[in-house]
Design a protein around this motif. Structure first.
Motif, PDB file in Angstrom:
ATOM      1  N   SER A 139       0.872  -1.176   0.000  1.00 52.47           N
ATOM      2  CA  SER A 139       0.000   0.000   0.000  1.00 52.47           C
ATOM      3  C   SER A 139       0.911   1.229   0.000  1.00 52.47           C
ATOM      4  CB  SER A 139      -0.900   0.001   1.236  1.00 52.47           C
ATOM      5  OG  SER A 139      -1.684   1.174   1.287  1.00 52.47           O
ATOM      6  N   PHE A 140       0.891   2.000  -1.088  1.00 51.27           N
ATOM      7  CA  PHE A 140       1.835   3.106  -1.236  1.00 51.27           C
ATOM      8  C   PHE A 140       1.301   4.384  -0.579  1.00 51.27           C
ATOM      9  CE2 PHE A 140       3.010   0.385  -4.871  1.00 51.27           C
ATOM     10  CZ  PHE A 140       4.346   0.204  -4.566  1.00 51.27           C
ATOM     11  N   HIS A 141       2.221   5.090   0.072  1.00 54.66           N
ATOM     12  CA  HIS A 141       1.902   6.358   0.714  1.00 54.66           C
ATOM     13  C   HIS A 141       2.871   7.409   0.172  1.00 54.66           C
ATOM     14  CE1 HIS A 141      -0.689   4.126   3.372  1.00 54.66           C
ATOM     15  NE2 HIS A 141       0.323   3.367   3.751  1.00 54.66           N
ATOM     16  N   PRO A 142       2.491   8.119  -0.889  1.00 53.82           N
ATOM     17  CA  PRO A 142       3.389   9.100  -1.500  1.00 53.82           C
ATOM     18  C   PRO A 142       3.561  10.339  -0.630  1.00 53.82           C
ATOM     19  CG  PRO A 142       1.606   8.428  -3.001  1.00 53.82           C
ATOM     20  CD  PRO A 142       1.226   7.989  -1.634  1.00 53.82           C
ATOM     21  N   VAL A 143       4.780  10.845  -0.600  1.00 52.47           N
ATOM     22  CA  VAL A 143       5.102  12.086   0.100  1.00 52.47           C
ATOM     23  C   VAL A 143       5.772  13.031  -0.896  1.00 52.47           C
ATOM     24  CG1 VAL A 143       6.418  13.168   1.957  1.00 52.47           C
ATOM     25  CG2 VAL A 143       5.372  10.926   2.315  1.00 52.47           C
ATOM     26  N   PRO A 144       5.223  14.216  -1.099  1.00 53.75           N
ATOM     27  CA  PRO A 144       5.830  15.152  -2.054  1.00 53.75           C
ATOM     28  C   PRO A 144       7.264  15.518  -1.659  1.00 53.75           C
ATOM     29  CG  PRO A 144       3.626  15.866  -1.426  1.00 53.75           C
ATOM     30  CD  PRO A 144       3.990  14.752  -0.497  1.00 53.75           C
ATOM     31  N   GLU A 147      13.161  20.686  -3.466  1.00 51.48           N
ATOM     32  CA  GLU A 147      14.621  20.796  -3.493  1.00 51.48           C
ATOM     33  C   GLU A 147      15.244  20.514  -2.128  1.00 51.48           C
ATOM     34  OE1 GLU A 147      16.458  21.110  -6.051  1.00 51.48           O
ATOM     35  OE2 GLU A 147      15.095  21.783  -7.629  1.00 51.48           O
ATOM     36  N   GLU A 148      14.467  20.606  -1.060  1.00 59.57           N
ATOM     37  CA  GLU A 148      14.980  20.330   0.281  1.00 59.57           C
ATOM     38  C   GLU A 148      14.886  18.854   0.645  1.00 59.57           C
ATOM     39  OE1 GLU A 148      16.479  22.487   2.630  1.00 59.57           O
ATOM     40  OE2 GLU A 148      16.644  23.574   0.735  1.00 59.57           O
ATOM     41  N   GLY A 149      13.918  18.166   0.065  1.00 63.27           N
ATOM     42  CA  GLY A 149      13.707  16.766   0.402  1.00 63.27           C
ATOM     43  C   GLY A 149      12.234  16.480   0.611  1.00 63.27           C
ATOM     44  N   MET A 150      11.931  15.502   1.465  1.00 65.19           N
ATOM     45  CA  MET A 150      10.553  15.107   1.712  1.00 65.19           C
ATOM     46  C   MET A 150       9.803  16.149   2.539  1.00 65.19           C
ATOM     47  SD  MET A 150      10.063  11.069   2.465  1.00 65.19           S
ATOM     48  CE  MET A 150      10.001   9.888   1.113  1.00 65.19           C
ATOM     49  N   ASP A 151       8.511  16.224   2.303  1.00 66.97           N
ATOM     50  CA  ASP A 151       7.604  17.030   3.125  1.00 66.97           C
ATOM     51  C   ASP A 151       7.447  16.286   4.461  1.00 66.97           C
ATOM     52  OD1 ASP A 151       5.384  18.111   4.424  1.00 66.97           O
ATOM     53  OD2 ASP A 151       4.256  18.425   2.583  1.00 66.97           O
ATOM     54  N   THR A 152       8.158  16.743   5.484  1.00 68.50           N
ATOM     55  CA  THR A 152       8.193  15.985   6.737  1.00 68.50           C
ATOM     56  C   THR A 152       6.883  16.079   7.517  1.00 68.50           C
ATOM     57  OG1 THR A 152       9.334  17.886   7.758  1.00 68.50           O
ATOM     58  CG2 THR A 152      10.692  16.040   6.997  1.00 68.50           C
ATOM     59  N   GLU A 153       6.102  17.132   7.319  1.00 67.66           N
ATOM     60  CA  GLU A 153       4.793  17.192   7.975  1.00 67.66           C
ATOM     61  C   GLU A 153       3.887  16.098   7.438  1.00 67.66           C
ATOM     62  OE1 GLU A 153       2.880  20.960   7.975  1.00 67.66           O
ATOM     63  OE2 GLU A 153       4.565  22.012   8.915  1.00 67.66           O
ATOM     64  N   ARG A 154       3.888  15.958   6.142  1.00 65.24           N
ATOM     65  CA  ARG A 154       3.102  14.888   5.521  1.00 65.24           C
ATOM     66  C   ARG A 154       3.633  13.521   5.957  1.00 65.24           C
ATOM     67  NH1 ARG A 154      -1.251  12.337   4.194  1.00 65.24           N
ATOM     68  NH2 ARG A 154      -1.123  11.084   2.285  1.00 65.24           N
ATOM     69  N   LEU A 155       4.948  13.386   5.992  1.00 67.47           N
ATOM     70  CA  LEU A 155       5.549  12.120   6.408  1.00 67.47           C
ATOM     71  C   LEU A 155       5.153  11.774   7.842  1.00 67.47           C
ATOM     72  CD1 LEU A 155       7.476   9.719   6.111  1.00 67.47           C
ATOM     73  CD2 LEU A 155       9.353  11.258   6.751  1.00 67.47           C
ATOM     74  N   GLN A 156       5.219  12.732   8.735  1.00 67.23           N
ATOM     75  CA  GLN A 156       4.886  12.466  10.134  1.00 67.23           C
ATOM     76  C   GLN A 156       3.441  11.995  10.274  1.00 67.23           C
ATOM     77  OE1 GLN A 156       5.712  15.727  12.804  1.00 67.23           O
ATOM     78  NE2 GLN A 156       5.903  14.329  14.520  1.00 67.23           N
ATOM     79  N   SER A 157       2.550  12.593   9.517  1.00 66.41           N
ATOM     80  CA  SER A 157       1.148  12.183   9.564  1.00 66.41           C
ATOM     81  C   SER A 157       0.995  10.738   9.110  1.00 66.41           C
ATOM     82  CB  SER A 157       0.315  13.106   8.674  1.00 66.41           C
ATOM     83  OG  SER A 157      -1.026  12.664   8.590  1.00 66.41           O
ATOM     84  N   ILE A 158       1.703  10.360   8.034  1.00 63.24           N
ATOM     85  CA  ILE A 158       1.625   8.986   7.536  1.00 63.24           C
ATOM     86  C   ILE A 158       2.199   8.008   8.544  1.00 63.24           C
ATOM     87  CG2 ILE A 158       2.547   7.415   5.778  1.00 63.24           C
ATOM     88  CD1 ILE A 158       2.359   9.762   3.795  1.00 63.24           C
ATOM     89  N   GLN A 160       2.353   8.234  11.732  1.00 58.72           N
ATOM     90  CA  GLN A 160       1.473   8.099  12.892  1.00 58.72           C
ATOM     91  C   GLN A 160       0.217   7.298  12.567  1.00 58.72           C
ATOM     92  OE1 GLN A 160       0.860  12.192  13.991  1.00 58.72           O
ATOM     93  NE2 GLN A 160       2.750  12.318  15.208  1.00 58.72           N
ATOM     94  N   GLN A 161      -0.333   7.518  11.372  1.00 56.92           N
ATOM     95  CA  GLN A 161      -1.618   6.916  11.039  1.00 56.92           C
ATOM     96  C   GLN A 161      -1.492   5.549  10.370  1.00 56.92           C
ATOM     97  OE1 GLN A 161      -4.158   9.661   8.871  1.00 56.92           O
ATOM     98  NE2 GLN A 161      -3.356  11.418   9.993  1.00 56.92           N
ATOM     99  N   LYS A 162      -0.475   5.356   9.556  1.00 57.57           N
ATOM    100  CA  LYS A 162      -0.397   4.153   8.723  1.00 57.57           C
ATOM    101  C   LYS A 162       0.642   3.139   9.187  1.00 57.57           C
ATOM    102  CE  LYS A 162      -3.438   5.931   5.903  1.00 57.57           C
ATOM    103  NZ  LYS A 162      -4.817   5.382   5.810  1.00 57.57           N
ATOM    104  N   LYS A 163       1.601   3.554   9.981  1.00 58.92           N
ATOM    105  CA  LYS A 163       2.655   2.644  10.471  1.00 58.92           C
ATOM    106  C   LYS A 163       3.316   1.874   9.312  1.00 58.92           C
ATOM    107  CE  LYS A 163       1.223   3.702  14.638  1.00 58.92           C
ATOM    108  NZ  LYS A 163       1.928   4.714  15.452  1.00 58.92           N
TER     109      LYS A 163
END
Length: 395
Positions: A139-144, A147-158, A160-163
């Motif tokens: 089950s893929f969980h894309p994170v935008p 130039e800095e890298g991953m969107d860490t706010e989006r990553l943190q949400s995933i 916490q919710q998806k493990k």
């Protein structure tokens, strides 16, 4: 006859890029679609000499079965290079030679993923990873990424919710975008990830193809017990030998070896010994320098082509290395529609669609600059720029 294929393989599509390359086979087409290293810089004579020496000194051994972990001396060379180039102390026992780094993805999926398990991927992301993990029905969980890298706010949400079980990243000259994560972006990602049980896979096939800027610190320095690294000789020597490797902590390596034995017993031994002999007899850094000098000139030619031939409203990355440039069209233009218009003008690229796990009809596209000379790049970019202008005028 009806053949009842497994659900696992039935869910996985054919490689989109391989299908595009069939369309671009016309010799009149200038193709920016491939993701191939430039064959003109394969060290043919040096590899032939290495092969001859292997057959002269270890011919029968080279043609025999070998251990699953891979040739010891070759693994020592890889460990030594990690120490020299990245300041990483890697034990030889934590290196497994694979059939290209793509097999490393397959082995990681095999030992970690059950149906429906989560995988965090970059958006856009490497389609080879999407295909490899799709086999295991991830089950893929894309994170935008930026130039800095991953969107860490989006990553943190995933997290916490998806493990999710895995986070997969290509932080250096990413495929397809060409971007390189900043040190701050890497720090931020590591800070979020270290509070989870998610394993990070750091794929680095292009890392030594740097043109400008400074090398960045590996995630293995930040998260040594949580990081698996993939590497390959495909982009810096030759892909046809299919020699890559995976670096993993002890507990993971134990399972990887079992999975490797079940897959193919061991990576072809002759190729390992040829690569080993090549490294012993030749200056790898000098060879890489030759490649990067040419690739940099081709990159600059492609950037000039965008600036000269493309209309306003088109955005693009300026990679510090690697093989790819990523372009973003105005949001109401489909890159897939542009592809067909471009083929009519005898130029090819890869529309962005296959680099997204769940998005279609995107306005992004990937351009490869490593396999076309500067004159060809200028001609091809003029053609592609014309196609973009026409598409924008006819909206």
């Amino acid at each position: 006859m009806t053949i009842p294929f497994s659900d696992r393989i039935s869910d996985v599509p054919r490689s989109f890029i391989r299908e595009i390359l069939k369309v671009a086979i016309d010799p009149q087409i200038i193709s920016f679609a491939g993701g191939l290293p430039n064959r003109n810089f394969f060290p043919v004579e040096a590899l032939q000499n290495a092969s001859n020496k292997v057959f002269e000194t270890a011919g029968r051994e080279a043609l025999q079965y070998a251990n699953s972990e891979g040739d010891l001396i070759l693994r020592e060379m890889i460990a030594s290079r990690y120490k020299e180039k990245k300041g990483l102390d890697i034990k030889v026992d934590n290196i497994l030679i694979t059939s290209g780094s793509q097999q490393g993805l397959d082995l990681m999926g095999k030992i970690l993923l059950n149906d429906g398990d989560g995988v965090v991927i970059e958006e856009p992301g490497y389609l080879g990873a999407i295909q490899a993990f799709s086999v295991y029905r991830a089950s893929f969980h894309p994170v935008p990424i930026s130039e800095e890298g991953m969107d860490t706010e989006r990553l943190q949400s995933i997290l916490q919710q998806k493990k999710p079980r895995i986070l997969y990243t290509v932080p250096n000259f990413q495929n397809p975008s060409g971007i390189t994560y900043s040190e701050a972006g890497r720090d931020a990602l590591a800070a979020v990830l270290e509070r989870s049980d998610t394993l990070l896979i750091e794929d680095d096939p292009y890392g030594e193809l740097r043109f400008t800027g400074k090398d960045k610190t590996s995630f293995a320095k930040r998260l040594p017990d949580q990081t698996v690294m993939l590497g390959s000789f495909s982009k810096i020597v030759a892909p046809g030998l299919r020699i890559g490797w995976i670096v993993a902590p002890d507990l993971i390596m134990e399972k990887l070896i079992v999975a490797k034995q079940a897959s193919d017993l061991h990576t072809q031994y002759l190729g390992q010994l040829i690569i080993r002999q090549f490294l012993q007899d030749n200056d790898l850094d000098g060879h890489i320098s030759t490649i990067t000098d040419v690739y940099n000139q081709q990159r600059l030619a492609m950037i000039r082509g965008v600036e000269q031939y493309f209309p306003e409203g088109v955005q693009f990355t300026r990679p510090e290395g690697g093989m790819f440039l990523w372009m973003t069209l105005p949001s109401d233009l489909s890159a897939m529609s542009l592809f067909h218009r471009a083929i009519d003008k005898k130029v090819a690229f890869v529309p962005g669609d296959p680099f997204y796990a769940s998005r279609k009809h995107v306005s992004t596209l990937r351009l490869n600059f490593s396999c076309v000379d500067k004159a060809g790049i200028d001609t091809g970019m003029a053609r592609l720029g014309g196609a973009v202008r026409e598409a924008m005028e006819q909206r």
